[in-house]
Design an enzyme around this catalytic site. Structure first.
Site, mmCIF file in Angstrom:
data_model
loop_
_atom_site.group_PDB
_atom_site.id
_atom_site.type_symbol
_atom_site.label_atom_id
_atom_site.label_comp_id
_atom_site.label_asym_id
_atom_site.label_seq_id
_atom_site.Cartn_x
_atom_site.Cartn_y
_atom_site.Cartn_z
ATOM 1 N N ARG A 71 1.070 -5.063 -5.819
ATOM 2 C CA ARG A 71 1.175 -6.319 -5.074
ATOM 3 C C ARG A 71 1.453 -7.367 -6.143
ATOM 4 O O ARG A 71 0.743 -7.445 -7.135
ATOM 5 C CB ARG A 71 -0.116 -6.590 -4.322
ATOM 6 C CG ARG A 71 -0.419 -5.452 -3.335
ATOM 7 C CD ARG A 71 -1.515 -5.791 -2.369
ATOM 8 N NE ARG A 71 -2.081 -4.585 -1.781
ATOM 9 C CZ ARG A 71 -1.691 -4.052 -0.606
ATOM 10 N NH1 ARG A 71 -0.747 -4.608 0.096
ATOM 11 N NH2 ARG A 71 -2.256 -2.965 -0.153
ATOM 12 N N ARG B 287 -26.037 15.075 16.567
ATOM 13 C CA ARG B 287 -25.874 13.735 16.018
ATOM 14 C C ARG B 287 -24.733 12.992 16.691
ATOM 15 O O ARG B 287 -23.804 13.598 17.228
ATOM 16 C CB ARG B 287 -25.566 13.819 14.518
ATOM 17 C CG ARG B 287 -26.814 13.993 13.719
ATOM 18 C CD ARG B 287 -26.504 14.113 12.249
ATOM 19 N NE ARG B 287 -27.759 14.328 11.519
ATOM 20 C CZ ARG B 287 -27.833 14.860 10.316
ATOM 21 N NH1 ARG B 287 -26.754 15.246 9.700
ATOM 22 N NH2 ARG B 287 -28.996 15.007 9.739
ATOM 23 N N ASP C 282 5.107 -4.956 6.156
ATOM 24 C CA ASP C 282 5.728 -6.232 6.535
ATOM 25 C C ASP C 282 5.688 -7.286 5.421
ATOM 26 O O ASP C 282 6.595 -8.114 5.330
ATOM 27 C CB ASP C 282 5.146 -6.769 7.853
ATOM 28 C CG ASP C 282 3.635 -6.881 7.816
ATOM 29 O OD1 ASP C 282 3.038 -6.529 6.789
ATOM 30 O OD2 ASP C 282 3.068 -7.330 8.827
ATOM 31 N N GLY D 130 -6.909 0.689 9.995
ATOM 32 C CA GLY D 130 -6.262 -0.045 11.082
ATOM 33 C C GLY D 130 -6.923 -1.398 11.251
ATOM 34 O O GLY D 130 -7.821 -1.556 12.057
ATOM 35 N N ARG D 131 -6.482 -2.363 10.414
ATOM 36 C CA ARG D 131 -7.099 -3.701 10.451
ATOM 37 C C ARG D 131 -6.731 -4.455 11.719
ATOM 38 O O ARG D 131 -7.542 -5.099 12.341
ATOM 39 C CB ARG D 131 -6.637 -4.518 9.240
ATOM 40 C CG ARG D 131 -7.526 -4.372 8.039
ATOM 41 C CD ARG D 131 -6.834 -4.910 6.830
ATOM 42 N NE ARG D 131 -5.530 -4.251 6.660
ATOM 43 C CZ ARG D 131 -4.695 -4.453 5.670
ATOM 44 N NH1 ARG D 131 -4.963 -5.329 4.756
ATOM 45 N NH2 ARG D 131 -3.554 -3.800 5.587
ATOM 46 N N ASP E 128 2.155 -0.088 12.108
ATOM 47 C CA ASP E 128 2.044 -1.401 12.755
ATOM 48 C C ASP E 128 3.332 -2.214 12.683
ATOM 49 O O ASP E 128 3.300 -3.436 12.750
ATOM 50 C CB ASP E 128 0.888 -2.188 12.111
ATOM 51 C CG ASP E 128 1.065 -2.348 10.609
ATOM 52 O OD1 ASP E 128 1.959 -1.716 10.033
ATOM 53 O OD2 ASP E 128 0.290 -3.109 10.006
ATOM 54 N N GLY F 81 0.828 -1.212 0.000
ATOM 55 C CA GLY F 81 0.000 0.000 0.000
ATOM 56 C C GLY F 81 0.857 1.254 0.000
ATOM 57 O O GLY F 81 1.891 1.290 0.651
ATOM 58 N N LYS G 187 -23.727 16.685 27.061
ATOM 59 C CA LYS G 187 -23.245 16.756 25.672
ATOM 60 C C LYS G 187 -24.400 16.546 24.697
ATOM 61 O O LYS G 187 -25.267 15.702 24.933
ATOM 62 C CB LYS G 187 -22.179 15.688 25.441
ATOM 63 C CG LYS G 187 -20.931 15.972 26.233
ATOM 64 C CD LYS G 187 -19.776 15.108 25.811
ATOM 65 C CE LYS G 187 -18.607 15.410 26.722
ATOM 66 N NZ LYS G 187 -17.456 14.574 26.490
ATOM 67 N N ASP H 281 -0.357 2.652 8.810
ATOM 68 C CA ASP H 281 -0.885 1.958 9.996
ATOM 69 C C ASP H 281 0.019 2.014 11.227
ATOM 70 O O ASP H 281 -0.430 1.730 12.333
ATOM 71 C CB ASP H 281 -1.158 0.487 9.668
ATOM 72 C CG ASP H 281 -2.360 0.320 8.764
ATOM 73 O OD1 ASP H 281 -3.180 1.250 8.711
ATOM 74 O OD2 ASP H 281 -2.464 -0.723 8.113
ATOM 75 N N ARG I 266 -4.863 7.727 2.977
ATOM 76 C CA ARG I 266 -3.552 7.389 2.430
ATOM 77 C C ARG I 266 -2.964 8.489 1.553
ATOM 78 O O ARG I 266 -1.797 8.448 1.201
ATOM 79 C CB ARG I 266 -3.685 6.148 1.547
ATOM 80 C CG ARG I 266 -3.757 4.893 2.318
ATOM 81 C CD ARG I 266 -3.131 3.837 1.462
ATOM 82 N NE ARG I 266 -3.398 2.538 1.999
ATOM 83 C CZ ARG I 266 -3.556 1.455 1.255
ATOM 84 N NH1 ARG I 266 -3.497 1.546 -0.058
ATOM 85 N NH2 ARG I 266 -3.747 0.310 1.812
ATOM 86 N N THR J 20 4.037 2.781 5.723
ATOM 87 C CA THR J 20 2.633 2.378 5.847
ATOM 88 C C THR J 20 1.952 3.316 6.839
ATOM 89 O O THR J 20 2.561 3.673 7.854
ATOM 90 C CB THR J 20 2.491 0.910 6.308
ATOM 91 O OG1 THR J 20 1.139 0.684 6.742
ATOM 92 C CG2 THR J 20 3.397 0.555 7.471
HETATM 93 P P1 ATP Z 1 0.667 -2.962 3.487
HETATM 94 O O1 ATP Z 1 1.053 -2.721 4.914
HETATM 95 O O2 ATP Z 1 0.166 -1.765 2.819
HETATM 96 O O3 ATP Z 1 -0.232 -4.145 3.317
HETATM 97 P P2 ATP Z 1 2.780 -4.660 2.633
HETATM 98 O O4 ATP Z 1 4.172 -4.419 2.222
HETATM 99 O O5 ATP Z 1 2.593 -5.453 3.889
HETATM 100 O O6 ATP Z 1 2.055 -3.284 2.720
HETATM 101 P P3 ATP Z 1 1.736 -6.824 0.996
HETATM 102 O O7 ATP Z 1 0.726 -6.784 -0.082
HETATM 103 O O8 ATP Z 1 1.525 -7.711 2.157
HETATM 104 O O9 ATP Z 1 1.969 -5.306 1.419
HETATM 105 O O10 ATP Z 1 3.148 -7.256 0.336
HETATM 106 C C1 ATP Z 1 3.653 -6.580 -0.804
HETATM 107 C C2 ATP Z 1 4.291 -7.553 -1.757
HETATM 108 O O11 ATP Z 1 5.397 -8.212 -1.105
HETATM 109 C C3 ATP Z 1 3.403 -8.704 -2.198
HETATM 110 O O12 ATP Z 1 2.536 -8.324 -3.245
HETATM 111 C C4 ATP Z 1 4.419 -9.700 -2.685
HETATM 112 O O13 ATP Z 1 4.892 -9.392 -3.974
HETATM 113 C C5 ATP Z 1 5.562 -9.507 -1.671
HETATM 114 N N1 ATP Z 1 5.471 -10.549 -0.647
HETATM 115 C C6 ATP Z 1 4.686 -10.569 0.447
HETATM 116 N N2 ATP Z 1 4.832 -11.719 1.138
HETATM 117 C C7 ATP Z 1 5.731 -12.468 0.446
HETATM 118 C C8 ATP Z 1 6.298 -13.769 0.620
HETATM 119 N N3 ATP Z 1 5.964 -14.544 1.649
HETATM 120 N N4 ATP Z 1 7.190 -14.189 -0.292
HETATM 121 C C9 ATP Z 1 7.519 -13.414 -1.339
HETATM 122 N N5 ATP Z 1 7.015 -12.196 -1.568
HETATM 123 C C10 ATP Z 1 6.142 -11.716 -0.694
#
Ligand code: ATP
Length: 328
Positions: free
Chosen positions: A76, A167, A107, A175-176, A134, A15, A218, A132, A261, A130
């Site tokens: 992704r 209201r 991550d 924030g999942r 997180d 993201g 309130k 988040d 975002r 990110t």
């Molecule tokens: P966000 O916090 O916005 O979700 P993110 O970096 O965690 O960001 P993801 O979609 O989880 O986003 O991962 C981004 C890309 O990283 C994935 O589309 C994929 O290409 C790669 N990736 C994630 N996990 C793996 C894995 N286990 N092995 C190889 N590539 C991975």
């Protein structure tokens, strides 16, 4: 020891987050400063697999520090999850004479980098981007501060209409799994209640709290709900339940969504991005790899990527108490 790193690739993945451009700029300019070639990879790991690269000199990143999103685009990539996909990416990196890459993302992106490093012994570094917040190993991720400011600004506007019409507004924020945005923006915007995944307030206590605030005089209220909050199945069901069981306010729901975002990165995110870019490039020059750069107590720190991935960033519990006291 002579620097083994002559050419670095930089990509944004997962993201997007405000501040990613400032981080790209910092990586590119740090490379230029240390006489290292720099290559931008378009569309995250998918672009790496397709060899979608562009040489980037110091001037190529002019006028982007103030821009949201990412000039390199993000994606992704399912193909990068496969050995064959990663092999293609490795072949392109080698063909271009690239010695290391810096990935700006969350991550998932770090997991991809780590898997890649383990397969090909290829130096990788991570910058946490990110909204988040997180990620373990840093007090702040890139984009989080900007997102907080965006959310507070929007809630301020919602407050105007809430108070004009007596209201009760449920405002859902991103924030999942973690409630950082909800908790901090909730306190900053003066929310009546803040619902986050880490704390299950329970429906009864929510109703009690709303009753208390109504009794105290309130005439309107704002409840900030993190996407991943566990009380209701979703914010609309939650609002419906409250409307049925507490018929003293008109209830409205506002889901802020992707606007959180976007936008111009805050000064804080720009400065953080600039510091992070310098730190990752210097670390690669020092022969380091598999690390994420972060900021803790205003100092740049490095955390092993696998710890950053597995660890959890914790919410600031003091803020829960502050929020309670503020709603007296
Ligand atoms: P966000 O916090 O916005 O979700 P993110 O970096 O965690 O960001 P993801 O979609 O989880 O986003 O991962 C981004 C890309 O990283 C994935 O589309 C994929 O290409 C790669 N990736 C994630 N996990 C793996 C894995 N286990 N092995 C190889 N590539 C991975």
């Amino acid at each position: 020891m002579e620097n083994q790193i002559k050419k670095i690739a930089v990509l944004t993945s997962g993201g997007d987050a405000p501040g990613m451009n400032a981080a790209i700029r910092s990586v590119v300019r740090s490379c230029a400063y240390y006489n290292i070639e720099c290559v931008g990879v378009y569309r995250g790991y998918q672009g790496m697999i397709e060899g979608d690269f562009k040489e980037m000199g110091a001037r190529s990143v002019g006028n982007i520090i103030n821009k949201g999103g990412t000039i390199l685009k993000s994606a992704r990539s399912l193909e990068f999850m496969t050995k064959e996909g990663r092999q293609k990416a490795y072949d392109y990196l080698k063909k271009e004479g690239i010695d290391a890459f810096v990935v700006i993302g969350g991550d998932g992106s770090f997991t991809g980098a780590l898997v890649f490093n383990q397969e090909f012994n290829f130096p990788v570094m991570g910058i946490p981007g990110t909204i988040d917040n997180d990620i373990f190993g840093t007090n702040y991720t890139l984009g989080y501060d900007t997102a907080l400011n965006t959310v507070v600004e929007v809630i301020d506007k919602i407050r105007d209409t809430a108070s004009s019409h007596n209201r009760l507004f449920f405002v859902e924020v991103m924030g999942r799994d973690v409630g950082h945005i909800a908790l901090n923006a909730g306190v900053g915007a003066g929310a009546e209640e803040i619902l986050i995944p880490e704390e299950n307030l329970g429906l009864d206590r929510l109703i009690e709290s709303l009753k208390k605030s109504k009794k105290s005089g309130k005439s309107s209220s704002i409840v900030v709900v993190a996407e991943g909050d566990k009380i209701g199945k979703n914010v609309f069901e939650l609002a419906e339940y409250v409307e049925e069981n507490f018929p003293f306010y008109e209830v409205r729901v506002s889901v802020l969504g992707h606007m959180q975002r976007g936008g111009t990165p805050s000064c804080f995110d720009r400065v953080l991005a600039s510091r992070m870019g310098v730190k990752v490039v210097e670390s690669l020059i020092e022969g380091k790899s598999n690390l994420m750069v972060g900021v803790i107590d205003n100092k740049m720190v490095l955390t092993e990527l696998d710890k950053a991935i597995k660890g959890k960033s914790k919410i600031n519990r003091e803020l829960l108490k502050v929020s309670d006291i503020m709603t007296t």
